[in-house]
Design a protein around this motif. Structure first.
Motif, mmCIF file in Angstrom:
data_model
loop_
_atom_site.group_PDB
_atom_site.id
_atom_site.type_symbol
_atom_site.label_atom_id
_atom_site.label_comp_id
_atom_site.label_asym_id
_atom_site.label_seq_id
_atom_site.Cartn_x
_atom_site.Cartn_y
_atom_site.Cartn_z
ATOM 1 N N THR A 35 3.077 12.181 -22.244
ATOM 2 C CA THR A 35 3.120 13.024 -21.048
ATOM 3 C C THR A 35 4.471 12.961 -20.348
ATOM 4 O O THR A 35 4.620 13.441 -19.224
ATOM 5 C CB THR A 35 2.003 12.603 -20.059
ATOM 6 N N GLY A 36 5.455 12.368 -21.023
ATOM 7 C CA GLY A 36 6.808 12.338 -20.492
ATOM 8 C C GLY A 36 7.074 11.276 -19.449
ATOM 9 O O GLY A 36 8.134 11.284 -18.808
ATOM 10 N N HIS A 37 6.156 10.321 -19.290
ATOM 11 C CA HIS A 37 6.340 9.265 -18.300
ATOM 12 C C HIS A 37 6.987 8.049 -18.961
ATOM 13 O O HIS A 37 6.386 6.984 -19.100
ATOM 14 C CB HIS A 37 4.994 8.903 -17.680
ATOM 15 N N THR A 38 8.237 8.197 -19.349
ATOM 16 C CA THR A 38 8.917 7.154 -20.125
ATOM 17 C C THR A 38 9.157 5.894 -19.303
ATOM 18 O O THR A 38 9.083 4.780 -19.830
ATOM 19 C CB THR A 38 10.252 7.680 -20.668
ATOM 20 N N ALA A 39 9.452 6.037 -18.013
ATOM 21 C CA ALA A 39 9.661 4.852 -17.173
ATOM 22 C C ALA A 39 8.370 4.064 -17.039
ATOM 23 O O ALA A 39 8.377 2.826 -17.048
ATOM 24 C CB ALA A 39 10.179 5.270 -15.798
ATOM 25 N N ALA A 40 7.250 4.767 -16.931
ATOM 26 C CA ALA A 40 5.957 4.091 -16.829
ATOM 27 C C ALA A 40 5.605 3.403 -18.145
ATOM 28 O O ALA A 40 5.055 2.295 -18.147
ATOM 29 C CB ALA A 40 4.866 5.081 -16.439
ATOM 30 N N ALA A 41 5.911 4.057 -19.275
ATOM 31 C CA ALA A 41 5.652 3.447 -20.578
ATOM 32 C C ALA A 41 6.484 2.177 -20.743
ATOM 33 O O ALA A 41 6.010 1.172 -21.280
ATOM 34 C CB ALA A 41 5.964 4.433 -21.700
ATOM 35 N N ARG A 42 7.716 2.214 -20.268
ATOM 36 C CA ARG A 42 8.581 1.031 -20.339
ATOM 37 C C ARG A 42 8.041 -0.079 -19.435
ATOM 38 O O ARG A 42 8.030 -1.263 -19.818
ATOM 39 C CB ARG A 42 9.999 1.414 -19.933
ATOM 40 N N ALA A 43 7.581 0.303 -18.246
ATOM 41 C CA ALA A 43 6.998 -0.685 -17.342
ATOM 42 C C ALA A 43 5.752 -1.308 -17.955
ATOM 43 O O ALA A 43 5.547 -2.524 -17.878
ATOM 44 C CB ALA A 43 6.651 -0.030 -16.002
ATOM 45 N N ARG A 44 4.942 -0.484 -18.584
ATOM 46 C CA ARG A 44 3.723 -0.991 -19.215
ATOM 47 C C ARG A 44 4.070 -1.936 -20.363
ATOM 48 O O ARG A 44 3.414 -2.978 -20.545
ATOM 49 C CB ARG A 44 2.876 0.177 -19.728
ATOM 50 N N ALA A 87 0.843 -1.192 0.000
ATOM 51 C CA ALA A 87 0.000 0.000 0.000
ATOM 52 C C ALA A 87 0.882 1.248 0.000
ATOM 53 O O ALA A 87 1.985 1.249 0.570
ATOM 54 C CB ALA A 87 -0.914 -0.009 1.214
ATOM 55 N N ARG A 88 0.386 2.290 -0.653
ATOM 56 C CA ARG A 88 1.124 3.553 -0.742
ATOM 57 C C ARG A 88 0.152 4.711 -0.552
ATOM 58 O O ARG A 88 -1.008 4.617 -0.950
ATOM 59 C CB ARG A 88 1.808 3.692 -2.106
ATOM 60 N N THR A 89 0.652 5.797 -0.004
ATOM 61 C CA THR A 89 -0.154 7.001 0.177
ATOM 62 C C THR A 89 0.527 8.166 -0.526
ATOM 63 O O THR A 89 1.741 8.348 -0.403
ATOM 64 C CB THR A 89 -0.328 7.334 1.674
ATOM 65 N N ALA A 90 -0.262 8.919 -1.296
ATOM 66 C CA ALA A 90 0.237 10.121 -1.974
ATOM 67 C C ALA A 90 1.471 9.817 -2.817
ATOM 68 O O ALA A 90 2.488 10.509 -2.739
ATOM 69 C CB ALA A 90 0.523 11.227 -0.966
ATOM 70 N N THR A 91 1.389 8.782 -3.628
ATOM 71 C CA THR A 91 2.501 8.415 -4.503
ATOM 72 C C THR A 91 2.288 9.007 -5.891
ATOM 73 O O THR A 91 1.262 9.646 -6.166
ATOM 74 C CB THR A 91 2.661 6.887 -4.564
ATOM 75 N N THR A 92 3.257 8.791 -6.759
ATOM 76 C CA THR A 92 3.190 9.305 -8.119
ATOM 77 C C THR A 92 3.575 8.207 -9.101
ATOM 78 O O THR A 92 4.095 7.160 -8.714
ATOM 79 C CB THR A 92 4.155 10.491 -8.315
ATOM 80 N N LEU A 93 3.340 8.475 -10.367
ATOM 81 C CA LEU A 93 3.672 7.508 -11.412
ATOM 82 C C LEU A 93 5.179 7.301 -11.503
ATOM 83 O O LEU A 93 5.642 6.194 -11.806
ATOM 84 C CB LEU A 93 3.107 7.992 -12.748
ATOM 85 N N GLU A 94 5.957 8.331 -11.233
ATOM 86 C CA GLU A 94 7.410 8.185 -11.242
ATOM 87 C C GLU A 94 7.869 7.236 -10.138
ATOM 88 O O GLU A 94 8.807 6.450 -10.313
ATOM 89 C CB GLU A 94 8.089 9.544 -11.061
ATOM 90 N N GLU A 95 7.206 7.299 -8.987
ATOM 91 C CA GLU A 95 7.584 6.454 -7.866
ATOM 92 C C GLU A 95 7.060 5.023 -8.000
ATOM 93 O O GLU A 95 7.653 4.094 -7.462
ATOM 94 C CB GLU A 95 7.051 7.070 -6.565
ATOM 95 N N HIS A 96 5.972 4.862 -8.726
ATOM 96 C CA HIS A 96 5.326 3.546 -8.801
ATOM 97 C C HIS A 96 4.810 3.279 -10.218
ATOM 98 O O HIS A 96 3.603 3.223 -10.454
ATOM 99 C CB HIS A 96 4.188 3.489 -7.782
ATOM 100 N N PRO A 97 5.697 3.067 -11.197
ATOM 101 C CA PRO A 97 5.256 2.864 -12.581
ATOM 102 C C PRO A 97 4.491 1.565 -12.813
ATOM 103 O O PRO A 97 3.706 1.476 -13.768
ATOM 104 C CB PRO A 97 6.564 2.891 -13.376
ATOM 105 N N GLU A 98 4.676 0.551 -11.957
ATOM 106 C CA GLU A 98 3.984 -0.729 -12.155
ATOM 107 C C GLU A 98 2.481 -0.628 -11.923
ATOM 108 O O GLU A 98 1.733 -1.545 -12.281
ATOM 109 C CB GLU A 98 4.578 -1.806 -11.247
ATOM 110 N N VAL A 99 2.008 0.483 -11.361
ATOM 111 C CA VAL A 99 0.570 0.657 -11.164
ATOM 112 C C VAL A 99 -0.175 0.667 -12.488
ATOM 113 O O VAL A 99 -1.390 0.416 -12.543
ATOM 114 C CB VAL A 99 0.287 1.961 -10.375
ATOM 115 N N THR A 100 0.530 0.919 -13.590
ATOM 116 C CA THR A 100 -0.109 0.995 -14.908
ATOM 117 C C THR A 100 -0.724 -0.321 -15.351
ATOM 118 O O THR A 100 -1.467 -0.357 -16.337
ATOM 119 C CB THR A 100 0.904 1.471 -15.963
ATOM 120 N N ALA A 101 -0.439 -1.411 -14.637
ATOM 121 C CA ALA A 101 -1.082 -2.689 -14.964
ATOM 122 C C ALA A 101 -2.538 -2.715 -14.528
ATOM 123 O O ALA A 101 -3.323 -3.533 -15.018
ATOM 124 C CB ALA A 101 -0.332 -3.849 -14.300
ATOM 125 N N ASN A 102 -2.927 -1.834 -13.606
ATOM 126 C CA ASN A 102 -4.306 -1.789 -13.119
ATOM 127 C C ASN A 102 -5.077 -0.835 -14.024
ATOM 128 O O ASN A 102 -5.043 0.379 -13.847
ATOM 129 C CB ASN A 102 -4.343 -1.322 -11.665
#
Length: 321
Positions: A252-261, A149-164
């Motif tokens: 939107t410049g979220h390259t790490a998230a795109a790579r994770a996805r 669980a995480r509180t007040a996180t961001t896509l940079e901090e948690h790119p694997e959330v993109t699976a949901n």
């Protein structure tokens, strides 16, 4: 119950007579009682609309919106969004089941954190062979997205959330949807996926719950559209949604998230579709899967991801089609 509602839950349904009552009962069972549900009957020809109307008669927290022609899930949700005037907004498909503490847990974390939305885990509700349904385990990709669980996180901090990528695993501040202009694509399937990536990309911060919040029904009669990915039209919408989701992250410049996805798609979706493609009678199916697989591999090296031994040949085959 006389207090002003805190949450609006949008509940679209088309031909869901066998399952709608369970969805409605799961809302009545919520430990947070200050909710409103907008039940959208998407021009069903069965008793879906009648069940919705009966719910509204027995409980004023239910409101019914009956559409005169079938519009699809995205348009049905959008129609309900125009009526929302509560601080929080969520979704539940009318063949799924919300767990009793879901709204309470979501509102509590958002009240504490001030985040734009919260996302939770979910499991499949599968036929048990005896006329009922049994909830399964949290799948690995869902766990990776929501644990810990995480509180007040961001896509940079948690790119694997993109699976949901499902709408009904989240509760948002209504202001977030108004500020960002979020709406579902209309006239297509897998409409959740693009919206989910837009939410992650546009949020100032979000919360993550490891709790299971919804049971996602796999219909025993096989009538859910996601149970028919052997159809070319369904495949096209599926691939378009996944591709557009990655474009949202890239754009939107979220390259790490795109790579994770991309890694998620190579581990899960491409092998699943490659199994279908291997025995499909239409070469076009394999061509579409192959083109998509190569576009994903441009973002993430397929050879570098960890996959089971029986999955690697499926990825390799897809890259050659």
């Amino acid at each position: 119950m006389s207090q002003r509602p805190l949450v609006t839950v949008v509940v679209p349904g088309y031909q869901v007579e066998p399952w709608a009552q369970a969805a409605l009962d799961s809302l009545r069972a919520q430990t947070l009682s200050r909710w409103r549900a907008v039940l959208v009957d998407d021009a069903s020809s069965d008793r879906t609309g009648d069940l919705f109307e009966a719910a509204a008669v027995s409980d004023p927290r239910f409101r019914v919106l009956r559409l005169t022609r079938r519009t699809g899930l995205g348009a049905a949700r959008n129609a309900a969004l125009e009526t929302v005037d509560t601080p929080y907004l969520g979704f539940l498909d009318a063949d799924d089941v919300m767990l009793p503490t879901t709204l309470e847990r979501f509102v509590a974390t958002l009240d504490e954190s001030g985040s734009d939305f919260a996302v939770g885990a979910y499991v499949r509700l599968r036929p048990d062979g005896a006329g009922g349904y049994t909830a399964g385990d949290v799948q690995p990709w869902v766990s990776a997205a929501t644990t810990p669980a995480r509180t007040a996180t961001t896509l940079e901090e948690h790119p694997e959330v993109t699976a949901n990528i499902v709408a009904w695993s989240k509760l948002s501040r209504t202001e977030f949807w108004q500020r960002t202009g979020l709406r579902f694509p209309e006239g297509r399937l897998y409409e959740d996926q693009v919206v989910a990536q837009q939410m992650y990309a546009r949020a100032r911060r979000f919360d993550v719950l490891s709790d299971v919040v919804v049971h996602w029904r796999e219909r025993a009669d096989g009538s859910s559209i996601t149970q028919h990915e052997e159809r070319l039209d369904v495949l096209r919408d599926c691939l378009d949604a996944m591709s557009e989701g990655m474009r949202v992250l890239d754009g939107t410049g979220h390259t790490a998230a795109a790579r994770a996805r991309a890694g998620q798609l190579l581990r899960m979706d491409i092998p699943r579709l490659a199994r279908v493609a291997a025995g499909h009678p239409d070469d076009e199916y394999r061509r579409l899967v192959g083109t998509f697989a190569r576009s994903v591999s441009e973002r993430q090296d397929a050879a570098a991801i960890a996959v089971p031994d029986d999955v690697r040949p499926l990825i390799s085959a897809a890259l050659l089609w």
